[in-house]
Write a protein that holds these residues in place. Structure first.
Motif, mmCIF file in Angstrom:
data_model
loop_
_atom_site.group_PDB
_atom_site.id
_atom_site.type_symbol
_atom_site.label_atom_id
_atom_site.label_comp_id
_atom_site.label_asym_id
_atom_site.label_seq_id
_atom_site.Cartn_x
_atom_site.Cartn_y
_atom_site.Cartn_z
ATOM 1 N N TYR A 177 0.846 -1.199 0.000
ATOM 2 C CA TYR A 177 0.000 0.000 0.000
ATOM 3 C C TYR A 177 0.880 1.248 0.000
ATOM 4 O O TYR A 177 2.050 1.183 0.396
ATOM 5 C CB TYR A 177 -0.944 -0.018 1.201
ATOM 6 N N ASN A 237 1.157 3.545 1.990
ATOM 7 C CA ASN A 237 1.754 3.847 3.305
ATOM 8 C C ASN A 237 2.944 2.943 3.630
ATOM 9 O O ASN A 237 3.507 3.025 4.724
ATOM 10 C CB ASN A 237 0.696 3.740 4.404
ATOM 11 N N ILE A 257 2.900 -0.410 3.899
ATOM 12 C CA ILE A 257 2.535 -1.735 4.434
ATOM 13 C C ILE A 257 2.507 -2.767 3.301
ATOM 14 O O ILE A 257 1.909 -2.532 2.250
ATOM 15 C CB ILE A 257 1.176 -1.686 5.150
ATOM 16 N N ALA A 316 0.925 -5.872 2.277
ATOM 17 C CA ALA A 316 -0.280 -6.605 2.691
ATOM 18 C C ALA A 316 -0.256 -8.051 2.232
ATOM 19 O O ALA A 316 -0.755 -8.933 2.932
ATOM 20 C CB ALA A 316 -1.522 -5.904 2.162
ATOM 21 N N PRO A 324 -5.887 -14.572 10.723
ATOM 22 C CA PRO A 324 -6.129 -13.523 11.719
ATOM 23 C C PRO A 324 -6.435 -12.165 11.078
ATOM 24 O O PRO A 324 -6.167 -11.968 9.889
ATOM 25 C CB PRO A 324 -4.811 -13.447 12.498
ATOM 26 N N SER A 325 -6.977 -11.235 11.855
ATOM 27 C CA SER A 325 -7.210 -9.873 11.365
ATOM 28 C C SER A 325 -5.893 -9.251 10.928
ATOM 29 O O SER A 325 -4.880 -9.424 11.597
ATOM 30 C CB SER A 325 -7.831 -9.012 12.466
ATOM 31 N N GLY A 326 -5.926 -8.556 9.811
ATOM 32 C CA GLY A 326 -4.731 -7.904 9.308
ATOM 33 C C GLY A 326 -3.812 -8.825 8.527
ATOM 34 O O GLY A 326 -2.734 -8.408 8.081
ATOM 35 N N ALA A 327 -4.233 -10.080 8.317
ATOM 36 C CA ALA A 327 -3.389 -11.065 7.633
ATOM 37 C C ALA A 327 -3.237 -10.794 6.139
ATOM 38 O O ALA A 327 -2.264 -11.231 5.515
ATOM 39 C CB ALA A 327 -3.958 -12.466 7.839
ATOM 40 N N GLY A 328 -4.226 -10.085 5.575
ATOM 41 C CA GLY A 328 -4.183 -9.819 4.140
ATOM 42 C C GLY A 328 -5.329 -10.457 3.362
ATOM 43 O O GLY A 328 -5.330 -10.432 2.128
ATOM 44 N N LYS A 329 -6.317 -10.992 4.072
ATOM 45 C CA LYS A 329 -7.434 -11.669 3.401
ATOM 46 C C LYS A 329 -8.220 -10.725 2.492
ATOM 47 O O LYS A 329 -8.499 -11.059 1.345
ATOM 48 C CB LYS A 329 -8.405 -12.266 4.440
ATOM 49 N N SER A 330 -8.575 -9.559 3.031
ATOM 50 C CA SER A 330 -9.358 -8.613 2.221
ATOM 51 C C SER A 330 -8.569 -8.133 1.010
ATOM 52 O O SER A 330 -9.118 -8.017 -0.088
ATOM 53 C CB SER A 330 -9.770 -7.397 3.043
ATOM 54 N N THR A 331 -7.307 -7.893 1.215
ATOM 55 C CA THR A 331 -6.460 -7.442 0.100
ATOM 56 C C THR A 331 -6.414 -8.512 -0.989
ATOM 57 O O THR A 331 -6.575 -8.214 -2.183
ATOM 58 C CB THR A 331 -5.041 -7.131 0.610
ATOM 59 N N GLU A 353 -8.373 -3.487 -5.628
ATOM 60 C CA GLU A 353 -6.974 -3.113 -5.410
ATOM 61 C C GLU A 353 -6.146 -3.715 -6.536
ATOM 62 O O GLU A 353 -6.449 -4.797 -7.034
ATOM 63 C CB GLU A 353 -6.472 -3.641 -4.064
HETATM 64 P P1 ADP Z 1 -7.502 -8.879 6.671
HETATM 65 O O1 ADP Z 1 -8.593 -8.809 5.667
HETATM 66 O O2 ADP Z 1 -6.912 -10.242 6.797
HETATM 67 O O3 ADP Z 1 -7.888 -8.309 7.996
HETATM 68 P P2 ADP Z 1 -6.287 -6.735 5.113
HETATM 69 O O4 ADP Z 1 -6.050 -7.225 3.752
HETATM 70 O O5 ADP Z 1 -7.468 -5.870 5.368
HETATM 71 O O6 ADP Z 1 -6.306 -7.986 6.127
HETATM 72 O O7 ADP Z 1 -4.995 -5.941 5.629
HETATM 73 C C1 ADP Z 1 -3.674 -6.425 5.463
HETATM 74 C C2 ADP Z 1 -2.711 -5.323 5.911
HETATM 75 O O8 ADP Z 1 -2.797 -4.241 5.001
HETATM 76 C C3 ADP Z 1 -3.023 -4.751 7.276
HETATM 77 O O9 ADP Z 1 -1.801 -4.429 7.894
HETATM 78 C C4 ADP Z 1 -3.817 -3.514 6.969
HETATM 79 O O10 ADP Z 1 -3.688 -2.559 7.992
HETATM 80 C C5 ADP Z 1 -3.191 -3.055 5.666
HETATM 81 N N1 ADP Z 1 -4.143 -2.340 4.798
HETATM 82 C C6 ADP Z 1 -5.334 -2.805 4.348
HETATM 83 N N2 ADP Z 1 -5.915 -1.917 3.540
HETATM 84 C C7 ADP Z 1 -5.069 -0.856 3.473
HETATM 85 C C8 ADP Z 1 -5.110 0.398 2.782
HETATM 86 N N3 ADP Z 1 -6.116 0.742 1.979
HETATM 87 N N4 ADP Z 1 -4.060 1.236 2.955
HETATM 88 C C9 ADP Z 1 -3.034 0.895 3.739
HETATM 89 N N5 ADP Z 1 -2.924 -0.259 4.410
HETATM 90 C C10 ADP Z 1 -3.936 -1.127 4.284
#
Ligand code: ADP
Ligand code: ADP
Length: 228
Positions: free
Chosen positions: A11, A13, A15, A17, A36-43, A52
Motif C-alpha cells: 500500500y 503507506n 505496508i 499486505a 487472523p485480522s490484518g493477515a491480508g485476506k481482504s487485500t 486493489e
Molecule cells: P484482513 O482482511 O486479513 O484483515 P487486510 O487485507 O485488510 O487484512 O490488511 C492487510 C494489511 O494491510 C493490514 O496491515 C492492513 O492494515 C493493511 N491495509 C489494508 N488496507 C489498506 C489500505 N487501503 N491502505 C493501507 N494499508 C492497508
C-alpha cells in the motif's frame, strides 16, 4: 478461473499486505479464506475483483489479465463477478427490487427481462414477497440475501464474499451459507473470506489460510484451524 502468480501488494503507506501469493482456483470450487485480522485476506480478495491493484505479479480472472486491464475496462470486468460485503452495501433509497435490478439496468436489458430475472433471483434467496420494501425495512439476514441476489443477477462465473456472515447472528449465518452453497452447486465458483469457525468446520471446502500476507496453508476439505 482465478490464478495468481507471485502476487505482491504494497500500500502507499508502505505496508506490505500480501507477499508472493501463488494460487489456482478452478471453475466450480468453493474456497474459504481464513486467517487472523490484518493477515491480508481482504487485500487478497479485493485484488480478485480489481478493487486493489497488485504491485507486482500476475492475476488472471476469467481469462482476463488484471495487471494489463485498462481502467476504462474495469466496469466491464466487474460485471462478470459477483461481490458480497460484510455490511451489504445496498442503496438505501432504492427498493429491494431496484437494488437487484440496478446491475441489469446498467447494461440496458429489456424491462421485461429485467423483471423476470430479478424475481427469479429474489425467489432463489426467498425474498420475492419483499421486492417492494426498502433495505431499512429488512433484518440484517434479509439485507444480506438481497445483496447475494444482486451479486448473482448477472449470472457471474464467480461470487466473491468478504465476511458475508460477519454482521449476522449464527442462525442467520447458516441461512446465508445455504444460499451460497446452492449458488455453488449450480456451478458458480465461490471465494469467501470468513472468521466463522463453525461454518468452515461443518460445511467442508478448500481452505486457504493467510498469515502476514503469505499463504500458510491450502487444503482440500480443510478445517478452520484457529482457536477463536
Ligand atoms: P484482513 O482482511 O486479513 O484483515 P487486510 O487485507 O485488510 O487484512 O490488511 C492487510 C494489511 O494491510 C493490514 O496491515 C492492513 O492494515 C493493511 N491495509 C489494508 N488496507 C489498506 C489500505 N487501503 N491502505 C493501507 N494499508 C492497508
Ligand atoms: P431479525 O430478528 O432477523 O433481526 P427483524 O426482527 O429485524 O429480524 O425483522 C423481522 C421481520 O420483520 C422481517 O421479516 C423484516 O422484514 C420485518 N421488518 C423489520 N423491520 C421492519 C420495518 N421497519 N418495516 C417493515 N418490516 C420490518
Amino acid at each position: 478461473m482465478i490464478e495468481m502468480q507471485n502476487v505482491y501488494k504494497k500500500y502507499p503507506n508502505g505496508i506490505i499486505a500480501t507477499n508472493d501469493l501463488n494460487i489456482q482456483i478452478k471453475q466450480g470450487e468453493f474456497v474459504y479464506v481464513v486467517g487472523p485480522s490484518g493477515a491480508g485476506k481482504s487485500t487478497f480478495i479485493k485484488m480478485m475483483y480489481r478493487e486493489e491493484k497488485a504491485t507486482q505479479g500476475n492475476i488472471m480472472v476469467n481469462g482476463i489479465n488484471l495487471s494489463k486491464l485498462k481502467n476504462n475496462r474495469i466496469p466491464y470486468f466487474r460485471r462478470q463477478i459477483g461481490v458480497v460485503f460484510q455490511d451489504f452495501k445496498l442503496l438505501p433509497t432504492l427498493t429491494v427490487f431496484e437494488n437487484v435490478a440496478f446491475a441489469l439496468e446498467v447494461i440496458e436489458e429489456q424491462p421485461k427481462q429485467i423483471k423476470q430475472r430479478v424475481m427469479e433471483v429474489l425467489n432463489l434467496v426467498g425474498l420475492k414477497h419483499k421486492a417492494r420494501m426498502l433495505p431499512t425495512e429488512l433484518s440484517g439476514g434479509e439485507q444480506q440475501r438481497v445483496s447475494i441476489a444482486r451479486s448473482i443477477v448477472n449470472t457471474p462465473k464467480v461470487v466473491i464474499a468478504d465476511e458475508p456472515t460477519g454482521n449476522l447472528d449464527p442462525e442467520t449465518s447458516w441461512d446465508i451459507m445455504n444460499i451460497l452453497e446452492e449458488i455453488n452447486t449450480r456451478g458458480t465458483t465461490v471465494v469467501m473470506a470468513t472468521h466463522n469457525r463453525e461454518i468452515v468446520n461443518t460445511i467442508r471446502h478448500r481452505v486457504i489460510a493467510i498469515e502476514g500476507g503469505r499463504i500458510v496453508r491450502d487444503e482440500q476439505r480443510g478445517d478452520y484451524g484457529y482457536e477463536s
